[in-house]
Design a protein around this motif. Structure first.
Motif, PDB file in Angstrom:
ATOM      1  N   MET A   1       0.846  -1.182   0.000  1.00 34.23           N
ATOM      2  CA  MET A   1       0.000   0.000   0.000  1.00 34.23           C
ATOM      3  C   MET A   1       0.888   1.241   0.000  1.00 34.23           C
ATOM      4  O   MET A   1       1.804   1.366   0.798  1.00 34.23           O
ATOM      5  CB  MET A   1      -0.903  -0.009   1.221  1.00 34.23           C
ATOM      6  N   ALA A   2       0.626   2.164  -0.887  1.00 40.15           N
ATOM      7  CA  ALA A   2       1.410   3.394  -1.018  1.00 40.15           C
ATOM      8  C   ALA A   2       0.851   4.484  -0.103  1.00 40.15           C
ATOM      9  O   ALA A   2      -0.298   4.434   0.311  1.00 40.15           O
ATOM     10  CB  ALA A   2       1.387   3.855  -2.461  1.00 40.15           C
ATOM     11  N   ASN A   3       1.669   5.450   0.168  1.00 42.92           N
ATOM     12  CA  ASN A   3       1.261   6.596   0.970  1.00 42.92           C
ATOM     13  C   ASN A   3       1.199   7.837   0.099  1.00 42.92           C
ATOM     14  O   ASN A   3       2.038   8.032  -0.776  1.00 42.92           O
ATOM     15  CB  ASN A   3       2.252   6.837   2.109  1.00 42.92           C
ATOM     16  N   TYR A   4       0.233   8.678   0.358  1.00 35.83           N
ATOM     17  CA  TYR A   4       0.105   9.947  -0.357  1.00 35.83           C
ATOM     18  C   TYR A   4       1.241  10.863   0.071  1.00 35.83           C
ATOM     19  O   TYR A   4       1.484  11.040   1.265  1.00 35.83           O
ATOM     20  CB  TYR A   4      -1.250  10.583  -0.043  1.00 35.83           C
ATOM     21  N   GLU A   5       1.949  11.431  -0.889  1.00 43.47           N
ATOM     22  CA  GLU A   5       3.025  12.378  -0.623  1.00 43.47           C
ATOM     23  C   GLU A   5       2.706  13.665  -1.343  1.00 43.47           C
ATOM     24  O   GLU A   5       2.322  13.658  -2.517  1.00 43.47           O
ATOM     25  CB  GLU A   5       4.362  11.821  -1.110  1.00 43.47           C
ATOM     26  N   SER A   6       2.880  14.780  -0.647  1.00 37.63           N
ATOM     27  CA  SER A   6       2.532  16.057  -1.249  1.00 37.63           C
ATOM     28  C   SER A   6       3.481  17.152  -0.789  1.00 37.63           C
ATOM     29  O   SER A   6       4.264  16.968   0.149  1.00 37.63           O
ATOM     30  CB  SER A   6       1.100  16.439  -0.882  1.00 37.63           C
ATOM     31  N   VAL A   7       3.391  18.276  -1.472  1.00 31.81           N
ATOM     32  CA  VAL A   7       4.060  19.510  -1.063  1.00 31.81           C
ATOM     33  C   VAL A   7       3.034  20.623  -1.191  1.00 31.81           C
ATOM     34  O   VAL A   7       2.130  20.569  -2.024  1.00 31.81           O
ATOM     35  CB  VAL A   7       5.314  19.829  -1.907  1.00 31.81           C
ATOM     36  N   THR A   8       3.186  21.629  -0.345  1.00 37.60           N
ATOM     37  CA  THR A   8       2.269  22.758  -0.325  1.00 37.60           C
ATOM     38  C   THR A   8       3.096  24.034  -0.256  1.00 37.60           C
ATOM     39  O   THR A   8       4.076  24.093   0.498  1.00 37.60           O
ATOM     40  CB  THR A   8       1.344  22.683   0.910  1.00 37.60           C
ATOM     41  N   ARG A   9       2.695  25.031  -1.034  1.00 35.06           N
ATOM     42  CA  ARG A   9       3.460  26.274  -1.047  1.00 35.06           C
ATOM     43  C   ARG A   9       2.545  27.424  -1.446  1.00 35.06           C
ATOM     44  O   ARG A   9       1.686  27.274  -2.307  1.00 35.06           O
ATOM     45  CB  ARG A   9       4.612  26.148  -2.046  1.00 35.06           C
ATOM     46  N   SER A  10       2.757  28.579  -0.817  1.00 33.26           N
ATOM     47  CA  SER A  10       2.025  29.789  -1.201  1.00 33.26           C
ATOM     48  C   SER A  10       2.935  30.693  -2.019  1.00 33.26           C
ATOM     49  O   SER A  10       4.162  30.522  -2.046  1.00 33.26           O
ATOM     50  CB  SER A  10       1.540  30.553   0.039  1.00 33.26           C
ATOM     51  N   ASN A  11       2.329  31.674  -2.637  1.00 29.32           N
ATOM     52  CA  ASN A  11       3.067  32.771  -3.242  1.00 29.32           C
ATOM     53  C   ASN A  11       3.487  33.741  -2.131  1.00 29.32           C
ATOM     54  O   ASN A  11       3.156  33.551  -0.952  1.00 29.32           O
ATOM     55  CB  ASN A  11       2.176  33.490  -4.264  1.00 29.32           C
ATOM     56  N   TYR A  12       4.205  34.779  -2.489  1.00 27.43           N
ATOM     57  CA  TYR A  12       4.499  35.865  -1.547  1.00 27.43           C
ATOM     58  C   TYR A  12       3.337  36.850  -1.595  1.00 27.43           C
ATOM     59  O   TYR A  12       2.802  37.151  -2.663  1.00 27.43           O
ATOM     60  CB  TYR A  12       5.791  36.578  -1.935  1.00 27.43           C
ATOM     61  N   PHE A  13       2.948  37.363  -0.424  1.00 26.47           N
ATOM     62  CA  PHE A  13       1.788  38.244  -0.331  1.00 26.47           C
ATOM     63  C   PHE A  13       1.968  39.222   0.823  1.00 26.47           C
ATOM     64  O   PHE A  13       2.785  39.022   1.720  1.00 26.47           O
ATOM     65  CB  PHE A  13       0.506  37.421  -0.144  1.00 26.47           C
ATOM     66  N   HIS A  14       1.183  40.301   0.789  1.00 24.36           N
ATOM     67  CA  HIS A  14       1.183  41.312   1.853  1.00 24.36           C
ATOM     68  C   HIS A  14       0.120  40.969   2.893  1.00 24.36           C
ATOM     69  O   HIS A  14      -0.922  40.407   2.548  1.00 24.36           O
ATOM     70  CB  HIS A  14       0.861  42.697   1.280  1.00 24.36           C
ATOM     71  N   VAL A  15       0.385  41.339   4.135  1.00 22.99           N
ATOM     72  CA  VAL A  15      -0.594  41.154   5.209  1.00 22.99           C
ATOM     73  C   VAL A  15      -0.933  42.501   5.830  1.00 22.99           C
ATOM     74  O   VAL A  15      -0.208  43.481   5.659  1.00 22.99           O
ATOM     75  CB  VAL A  15      -0.076  40.174   6.294  1.00 22.99           C
ATOM     76  N   LYS A  16      -2.041  42.536   6.552  1.00 26.82           N
ATOM     77  CA  LYS A  16      -2.487  43.763   7.209  1.00 26.82           C
ATOM     78  C   LYS A  16      -1.633  44.098   8.427  1.00 26.82           C
ATOM     79  O   LYS A  16      -1.308  45.259   8.661  1.00 26.82           O
ATOM     80  CB  LYS A  16      -3.950  43.623   7.653  1.00 26.82           C
ATOM     81  N   ASP A  17      -1.304  43.084   9.228  1.00 24.30           N
ATOM     82  CA  ASP A  17      -0.593  43.290  10.498  1.00 24.30           C
ATOM     83  C   ASP A  17       0.443  42.181  10.654  1.00 24.30           C
ATOM     84  O   ASP A  17       0.080  41.015  10.823  1.00 24.30           O
ATOM     85  CB  ASP A  17      -1.620  43.260  11.632  1.00 24.30           C
ATOM     86  N   GLU A  18       1.715  42.561  10.623  1.00 25.03           N
ATOM     87  CA  GLU A  18       2.820  41.588  10.672  1.00 25.03           C
ATOM     88  C   GLU A  18       2.760  40.715  11.928  1.00 25.03           C
ATOM     89  O   GLU A  18       2.894  39.496  11.843  1.00 25.03           O
ATOM     90  CB  GLU A  18       4.172  42.314  10.650  1.00 25.03           C
ATOM     91  N   SER A  89       0.414  19.893  -4.548  1.00 24.39           N
ATOM     92  CA  SER A  89       0.399  18.782  -5.494  1.00 24.39           C
ATOM     93  C   SER A  89       0.868  17.546  -4.760  1.00 24.39           C
ATOM     94  O   SER A  89       1.601  17.630  -3.777  1.00 24.39           O
ATOM     95  CB  SER A  89       1.292  19.063  -6.706  1.00 24.39           C
ATOM     96  N   GLY A  90       0.407  16.409  -5.236  1.00 20.45           N
ATOM     97  CA  GLY A  90       0.780  15.182  -4.563  1.00 20.45           C
ATOM     98  C   GLY A  90       0.560  13.971  -5.443  1.00 20.45           C
ATOM     99  O   GLY A  90       0.006  14.059  -6.540  1.00 20.45           O
ATOM    100  N   HIS A  91       1.012  12.849  -4.917  1.00 16.21           N
ATOM    101  CA  HIS A  91       0.883  11.596  -5.652  1.00 16.21           C
ATOM    102  C   HIS A  91       0.897  10.437  -4.669  1.00 16.21           C
ATOM    103  O   HIS A  91       1.307  10.561  -3.524  1.00 16.21           O
ATOM    104  CB  HIS A  91       2.037  11.436  -6.650  1.00 16.21           C
ATOM    105  N   GLU A  92       0.421   9.311  -5.153  1.00 10.21           N
ATOM    106  CA  GLU A  92       0.507   8.056  -4.416  1.00 10.21           C
ATOM    107  C   GLU A  92       1.172   7.069  -5.359  1.00 10.21           C
ATOM    108  O   GLU A  92       0.518   6.519  -6.258  1.00 10.21           O
ATOM    109  CB  GLU A  92      -0.875   7.573  -3.985  1.00 10.21           C
TER     110      GLU A  92
END
Length: 137
Positions: A1-18, A89-92
């Protein structure tokens, strides 16, 4: 049985309050979370985050992590003129490859699937609205 493997990443963005954003990110649960910062062309701080796996969410008061709550809380921190584009994105093994992008602005949250985008584009190119490929094995 395989395991799901993934990576997650955001873009760079501005916030209201650091400070408020930093405190919020301290509550986020995920696989090996990372946060980055950079500067835009005007010297303003930009933020990004990601993980080697999935983001599980933030505590919902019942000792569980809630991804939808994470998105709605993140939405409160985004500067009005900016957007967070959260890609995973991810894969098994080679059974399937999948991914999605969630776009979060101060006014809304929308998720799109690369599977759906690819099938939609194939239908358009083939001029066959019923085209339905087998995507996993």
């Amino acid at each position: 049985m395989a395991n799901y493997e993934s990576v997650t990443r955001s873009n760079y963005f501005h916030v209201k309050d650091e400070d408020a954003f930093s405190k919020f990110m301290d509550t986020v649960s995920g696989d090996d979370m990372h946060c980055w910062s950079d500067k835009d062309e005007d010297g303003n701080t930009l933020h990004a985050f990601g993980c080697d796996g999935s983001i599980y969410g933030v505590p919902n008061g019942a000792e569980d992590n809630d991804f939808d709550l994470f998105l709605s809380e993140l939405q409160k921190h985004i500067a009005p003129e900016d957007a967070v584009i959260l890609m995973q994105s991810g894969h098994e093994k080679l059974r399937y490859v999948t991914g999605f992008a969630t776009v979060i602005t101060s006014g809304g949250i929308e998720t799109i699937s690369i599977d759906e985008l690819a099938i939609s584009k194939a239908r358009e190119m083939l001029k066959n609205i019923e085209y339905s490929p087998k995507m996993d094995y």
